[in-house]
Design a protein around this motif. Structure first.
Motif, mmCIF file in Angstrom:
data_model
loop_
_atom_site.group_PDB
_atom_site.id
_atom_site.type_symbol
_atom_site.label_atom_id
_atom_site.label_comp_id
_atom_site.label_asym_id
_atom_site.label_seq_id
_atom_site.Cartn_x
_atom_site.Cartn_y
_atom_site.Cartn_z
ATOM 1 N N UNK A 167 0.853 -1.195 0.000
ATOM 2 C CA UNK A 167 0.000 0.000 0.000
ATOM 3 C C UNK A 167 0.887 1.243 0.000
ATOM 4 N N UNK A 168 0.971 1.889 -1.183
ATOM 5 C CA UNK A 168 1.787 3.090 -1.288
ATOM 6 C C UNK A 168 1.278 3.976 -2.412
ATOM 7 N N UNK A 169 1.719 5.227 -2.361
ATOM 8 C CA UNK A 169 1.376 6.214 -3.378
ATOM 9 C C UNK A 169 2.664 6.937 -3.760
ATOM 10 N N UNK B 263 0.797 10.162 -10.760
ATOM 11 C CA UNK B 263 0.716 9.315 -9.572
ATOM 12 C C UNK B 263 0.501 7.857 -9.945
ATOM 13 N N UNK B 264 1.243 6.969 -9.276
ATOM 14 C CA UNK B 264 0.992 5.530 -9.361
ATOM 15 C C UNK B 264 0.677 5.038 -7.954
ATOM 16 N N UNK B 265 -0.371 4.223 -7.851
ATOM 17 C CA UNK B 265 -0.807 3.745 -6.548
ATOM 18 C C UNK B 265 -0.750 2.228 -6.473
ATOM 19 N N UNK B 266 -0.550 1.753 -5.264
ATOM 20 C CA UNK B 266 -0.644 0.327 -4.970
ATOM 21 C C UNK B 266 -1.559 0.175 -3.770
ATOM 22 N N UNK B 267 -2.459 -0.785 -3.840
ATOM 23 C CA UNK B 267 -3.468 -0.874 -2.799
ATOM 24 C C UNK B 267 -4.418 0.288 -2.936
ATOM 25 N N UNK B 268 -5.081 0.593 -1.850
ATOM 26 C CA UNK B 268 -5.985 1.739 -1.917
ATOM 27 C C UNK B 268 -7.250 1.483 -1.116
ATOM 28 N N UNK B 269 -8.212 2.385 -1.308
ATOM 29 C CA UNK B 269 -8.194 3.464 -2.301
ATOM 30 C C UNK B 269 -7.388 4.680 -1.853
ATOM 31 N N UNK B 270 -6.867 5.404 -2.862
ATOM 32 C CA UNK B 270 -6.163 6.659 -2.656
ATOM 33 C C UNK B 270 -6.937 7.776 -3.351
ATOM 34 N N UNK B 271 -6.997 8.921 -2.714
ATOM 35 C CA UNK B 271 -7.657 10.076 -3.325
ATOM 36 C C UNK B 271 -6.616 10.996 -3.949
ATOM 37 N N UNK B 272 -6.862 11.365 -5.201
ATOM 38 C CA UNK B 272 -5.921 12.189 -5.956
ATOM 39 C C UNK B 272 -6.691 13.348 -6.589
#
Length: 246
Positions: A118-120, A127-136
């Motif tokens: 889980x990273x951003x 932006x590249x994300x792993x896991x999530x959710x991430x807000x961008x």
């Protein structure tokens, strides 16, 4: 874990929510990005790109990584009918539009291989994300202190090409003139390699680039044209309604 470094001319920030990712894995990811800057920058005379552009290296002498980058550049040149071109007359060889997303995606792969789940990873707003959710947030193309919309990402990437940071720097290779039909082009895809390349290629195409990008499997699009009209695909993962662009 959080880290920020200035690489390739923009800030690169990393947030990891996993507790057991070793520091050396993060060091390796940032070291890779610094290596890319040294090897592939057209602004550094000793880089592999600069040496190749001057004719000091033959095609068979290029690294596998640069061959991969140049193959991607050629793919998008052909796909856009020449609108996207990293060999513009008078400008030399400049593959930066592909190198950025490609290299950051590889950095993300290094982190995953080291156990990060889980990273951003944010490279100058892409932006590249792993896991999530991430807000961008997607920046408003005419107001630096405002957002057009906020999206939610899980195991995916987003990139924006626009005129607000560097002016009319994206050239339509078919005409040799700056691409000015769009204010911004945002693309969500499975990888930052694709999202960044497609966003720049579509921006170079102008208005027709919106439909082209939207037709690509796995790509979702949020575009603002020169008149302020917002166009987006139905699957674009917005959490908010887009703000009007005067």
């Amino acid at each position: 874990m959080r880290r920020v470094e200035h690489i390739m001319g923009f800030p690169v920030s990393l947030r990891i929510d996993d507790e057991d990712v070793p520091d050396h894995a993060v060091d390796a990811a940032f070291a890779w990005l610094r290596e890319v800057d040294e090897r592939f920058s057209p602004f550094k005379p000793g880089s592999e790109v600069s040496r190749y552009a001057r004719g000091e290296l033959e095609p068979h002498e290029l690294s596998e990584e640069l061959v991969e980058v140049l193959d991607l550049c050629e793919h998008y040149r052909l796909a856009t009918g020449g609108a996207f071109d990293v060999r513009l007359p008078g400008r030399g060889l400049d593959p930066c539009a592909v190198v950025k997303g490609w290299s950051v995606q590889r950095a993300a792969q290094l982190l995953r291989a080291a156990g990060a789940r889980r990273f951003c990873l944010n490279a100058g707003g892409d932006v590249v994300t792993s896991g999530g959710p991430w807000r961008v947030g997607v920046r408003h193309p005419e107001h630096a202190d405002k957002l057009c919309t906020v999206l939610e990402l899980t195991d995916s990437a987003v990139a924006t090409s626009a005129r607000y940071e560097r002016g009319d720097h994206i050239i339509d290779g078919r005409t040799g003139r700056p691409a000015t039909e769009l204010l911004s082009m945002t693309v969500v895809a499975a990888t930052l390699t694709e999202a960044d390349s497609v966003a720049t290629a579509a921006f170079a195409m102008g208005a027709e680039g919106i439909e082209w990008a939207a037709s690509l499997t796995g790509c979702e699009v949020f575009a603002v044209d020169a008149g302020g009209l917002v166009l987006r695909t139905g699957g674009f993962p917005s959490l908010t309604e887009p703000a009007s662009v005067p």
